[in-house]
Design a protein around this motif. Structure first.
Motif, PDB file in Angstrom:
ATOM      1  N   GLN A  60     -59.739 -30.555  -3.170  1.00 10.34           N
ATOM      2  CA  GLN A  60     -58.959 -29.847  -2.151  1.00 10.34           C
ATOM      3  C   GLN A  60     -57.563 -30.452  -2.059  1.00 10.34           C
ATOM      4  O   GLN A  60     -57.409 -31.679  -2.006  1.00 10.34           O
ATOM      5  CB  GLN A  60     -59.641 -29.980  -0.773  1.00 10.34           C
ATOM      6  N   ASN A  67     -46.180 -24.260  -6.752  1.00 12.21           N
ATOM      7  CA  ASN A  67     -47.095 -23.137  -6.513  1.00 12.21           C
ATOM      8  C   ASN A  67     -48.565 -23.515  -6.431  1.00 12.21           C
ATOM      9  O   ASN A  67     -49.396 -22.656  -6.140  1.00 12.21           O
ATOM     10  CB  ASN A  67     -46.921 -22.105  -7.642  1.00 12.21           C
ATOM     11  N   SER A  93     -52.156 -24.518  -5.293  1.00 12.83           N
ATOM     12  CA  SER A  93     -52.846 -24.422  -4.008  1.00 12.83           C
ATOM     13  C   SER A  93     -54.343 -24.517  -4.289  1.00 12.83           C
ATOM     14  O   SER A  93     -54.769 -24.578  -5.451  1.00 12.83           O
ATOM     15  CB  SER A  93     -52.536 -23.080  -3.344  1.00 12.83           C
ATOM     16  N   ASN A  94     -55.128 -24.479  -3.230  1.00 14.56           N
ATOM     17  CA  ASN A  94     -56.582 -24.547  -3.421  1.00 14.56           C
ATOM     18  C   ASN A  94     -57.116 -23.337  -4.183  1.00 14.56           C
ATOM     19  O   ASN A  94     -58.187 -23.395  -4.773  1.00 14.56           O
ATOM     20  CB  ASN A  94     -57.286 -24.680  -2.072  1.00 14.56           C
ATOM     21  N   ASP A  95     -56.358 -22.233  -4.203  1.00 13.39           N
ATOM     22  CA  ASP A  95     -56.833 -21.027  -4.893  1.00 13.39           C
ATOM     23  C   ASP A  95     -56.653 -21.113  -6.404  1.00 13.39           C
ATOM     24  O   ASP A  95     -57.413 -20.518  -7.158  1.00 13.39           O
ATOM     25  CB  ASP A  95     -56.059 -19.791  -4.387  1.00 13.39           C
ATOM     26  N   ASN A  96     -55.615 -21.835  -6.853  1.00 17.87           N
ATOM     27  CA  ASN A  96     -55.349 -21.809  -8.297  1.00 17.87           C
ATOM     28  C   ASN A  96     -55.485 -23.191  -8.953  1.00 17.87           C
ATOM     29  O   ASN A  96     -55.109 -23.375 -10.100  1.00 17.87           O
ATOM     30  CB  ASN A  96     -53.945 -21.229  -8.565  1.00 17.87           C
ATOM     31  N   SER A 156     -57.814 -24.980 -10.317  1.00 22.20           N
ATOM     32  CA  SER A 156     -58.511 -25.194 -11.592  1.00 22.20           C
ATOM     33  C   SER A 156     -57.679 -24.755 -12.781  1.00 22.20           C
ATOM     34  O   SER A 156     -57.759 -25.350 -13.862  1.00 22.20           O
ATOM     35  CB  SER A 156     -59.823 -24.419 -11.638  1.00 22.20           C
ATOM     36  N   SER A 157     -56.860 -23.715 -12.596  1.00 24.10           N
ATOM     37  CA  SER A 157     -56.070 -23.259 -13.739  1.00 24.10           C
ATOM     38  C   SER A 157     -54.720 -23.984 -13.826  1.00 24.10           C
ATOM     39  O   SER A 157     -54.031 -23.904 -14.837  1.00 24.10           O
ATOM     40  CB  SER A 157     -55.842 -21.749 -13.661  1.00 24.10           C
ATOM     41  N   CYS A 158     -54.327 -24.678 -12.772  1.00 24.41           N
ATOM     42  CA  CYS A 158     -52.989 -25.302 -12.750  1.00 24.41           C
ATOM     43  C   CYS A 158     -52.994 -26.794 -13.034  1.00 24.41           C
ATOM     44  O   CYS A 158     -51.947 -27.380 -13.309  1.00 24.41           O
ATOM     45  CB  CYS A 158     -52.336 -25.107 -11.382  1.00 24.41           C
TER      46      CYS A 158
END
Ligand code: NAD
Length: 392
Positions: free
Chosen positions: A173, A345, A347-350, A352-354
């Motif tokens: 997180q 950019n 955040s907790n939403d992205n 894993s890909s970032c």
């Protein structure tokens, strides 16, 4: 004993002897697969059991063929608890060096103390005569001075508080963290622990005992990093210590015949860097970007490059402050612009890909000998491992 990782905060309180052996063996194999270095032949490594110090010792031994004396501060197994990773790494290193007929001895104790300096110096005089290189790679949370005063280092900003993103690596997180500034005493103490004073004490003691060659070289490690980590690192309490380390390198080079360098290394997962707020998120993004660009290096790739391409070459290229720059790939504009774009950019939403959170954890586990595919972690393993040259 069946040994599994036990994570407490920023460290793992267990270490796997076979996994640590594997970790060291892979680093040795990396160096042996690359060009030999015509470099130092008798090397003292202070802080030799983990991270950059261990990789330096491996590079000295297996690329230069150097005899090494390592100073470590580690624990053997006792009362059903495993030894420290540094203990097992050192046992593995000595075993592998012996196989190749390379001298390696270790002194286990507090490198800041006069007692350990004296012990190391008498070992040098008896076994090697003089050293021609000293690697100073301590990363310590505290230092006990001669008069018994204990100084603790802090990882804080200086001047004003700093707020930015950080990651809880366990929960993956991202949250905001505000780091409070260190006061004057905390900065002073951090410089005492991580600055150049003890490095200079080592060099002075070696010169006084005639245990170092006149044309020897000595190197200590630093970090600069991009602006987003500056409030935490370069301009923070640890940065003040690194400023002192740099000043000390100039002092040693100007007042003795020994050439002293600070090498600015890449940000990597080690026991020490895991404890710095903000930095682990930066490292996870950096890993992703550098791996995609084929530029990623670990401690051994960095230290081999230091020995083979930066230190033992005809003309040593340094920056305007006389520092060797192993962070040259990390600081490439194309790497940094991508990292800072992601940083804005993420955040907790992205996440894993970032960011390469898995890569971060792999490296973290490997530090303690876990996560190697050819080690059976369900198997009973002997935790009582001896370091051949160290009597417990
Ligand atoms: P590390 O924690 O992996 O290793 C530190 C070593 O110092 C260990 O072998 C430890 O046992 C030893 N040590 C600690 N206290 C000691 C004592 N009192 N006596 C004897 N040995 C002691 O740390 P690291 O990340 O390899 O850091 C080494 C140096 O490299 C530090 O100066 C650090 O600031 C610098 N550096 C680290 C990074 C990074 O990202 N990790 C980047 C650039 C520079």
């Amino acid at each position: 004993m069946i040994v599994k990782p036990k994570i407490r905060g920023f460290i793992c309180t267990t270490a796997h002897p076979k996994g640590c052996y594997e970790n060291v063996k892979r680093q040795v194999e990396y160096v042996k697969a690359h060009k030999k270095t015509d470099g130092a032949k008798k090397v003292l490594v202070v802080g030799a059991s983990m991270g950059y110090g261990l990789a330096s010792r491996i590079s000295a031994a297996f690329s230069c063929g150097a005899a090494t004396i390592g100073v470590i501060f580690d624990k053997p197994a006792s009362n059903g608890r495993t030894g420290s990773a540094g203990w097992y790494n050192t046992a593995a290193f000595e075993e592998l060096a012996a196989k190749d007929g390379i001298y390696a001895k270790t002194v286990n104790g507090d490198a800041y103390s006069d007692e350990i300096k004296e012990k190391v110096i008498s070992m040098i005089k008896n076994d090697l005569g003089k050293v021609d290189m000293v690697v100073y790679s301590l990363a310590a949370p505290r230092r006990t001075d001669r008069d018994g005063t204990v100084y603790s280092s802090v990882l804080k900003t200086t001047g004003s508080p700093y707020t930015n993103k950080t990651i809880d690596l366990k929960t993956k997180q991202i949250s905001e963290i505000t780091i409070q500034p260190a006061d004057d005493k905390e900065i002073f103490d951090t410089v005492k622990v991580m600055g150049g004073e003890d490095w200079k004490d080592w060099i002075d003691a070696l010169i006084k005992a005639d245990a170092i060659e006149k044309d020897a070289v000595t190197v200590a490690y630093s970090y600069i990093g991009p602006e987003l980590t500056h409030p935490m690192y370069y301009d923070g309490s640890i940065g003040k210590a690194k400023e002192h380390l740099l000043k000390t390198s100039h002092e040693i080079s100007e007042t003795t015949s020994i050439k002293a360098y600070v090498s600015v290394n890449k940000a990597l997962v080690t026991q020490s860097s895991a404890a710095i707020p903000i930095v682990p998120l930066y490292i996870s993004i950096l890993y992703k970007v550098m791996k995609e660009k084929g530029l990623h290096e670990g401690c051994i790739e960095q230290m081999y490059r230091l020995f083979n391409e930066k230190l033992f070459v005809q003309d040593r290229t340094t920056d305007e402050n006389g520092q060797l720059r192993l962070d040259d790939w990390e600081m490439r504009p194309e790497v940094q612009s991508e990292v800072s774009g992601i940083w804005e950019n993420i955040s907790n939403d992205n996440i894993s890909s970032c960011a390469d959170i898995d890569g971060y954890w792999n490296d973290f586990y490997e530090l303690f000998g876990f996560g190697f595919d050819n080690v059976d972690y369900d198997e009973d393993v002997e935790i009582d491992v001896k370091i051949p040259s160290v009597s417990e």
